[in-house]
Write a protein that holds these residues in place. Structure first.
Motif: not given
Length: 128
Positions: A13-15, A17-22, A62-63, A92-95
């Motif tokens: 839900g946040s940077e 990687g916002r929007g990515l599944w992990s 690393r990004m 928390d920060d999970a969308a």
């Protein structure tokens, strides 16, 4: 997190990687034991209580920003965890949070490192 339902994943839900599944996870709090941090982060992000098992893998991610400078640098420790296949709830920060069947993992769009760690955990789970 593994169960008979598959692998527990969260949508960031946040940077970064916002929007990515992990795989659920996050930062260790000062003085916190690693296993406790793992269980706490999963609970905060999915509402599920887990049994934290053995360490699966340690790796760095690393990004880089648009100029090529390092923007994020993480050392990731992924643990094999088990829990009941109860429906997760994002927090928390999970969308979002969901169980993904083992056969559907390739279609989720996970990073190669994440997919490799999940497959290693699946192999370890057969011995655990």
């Amino acid at each position: 997190m593994l169960s008979e339902a598959g692998v527990l994943l969260i949508k960031r839900g946040s940077e970064p990687g916002r929007g990515l599944w992990s795989i659920p996870g996050g930062a260790v709090e000062l003085g916190e034991i690693l296993h406790d941090a793992c269980a706490r982060e999963v609970l905060e992000e999915t509402g599920l209580k887990v049994e934290v098992g053995p360490l699966v893998e340690v790796f760095e991610r690393r990004m880089f920003d648009d100029s090529g400078a390092v923007e994020y640098h993480y050392v990731l420790l992924d643990y094999l965890c088990h829990c009941e296949a109860d429906p997760p709830r994002n927090g928390d920060d999970a969308a979002d949070a969901k169980w993904v069947s083992y056969g559907d993992l390739d279609g989720v769009g996970l990073t190669p490192d994440t997919l490799r760690v999940i497959h290693k955990a699946i192999d370890m789970a057969s011995c655990y």
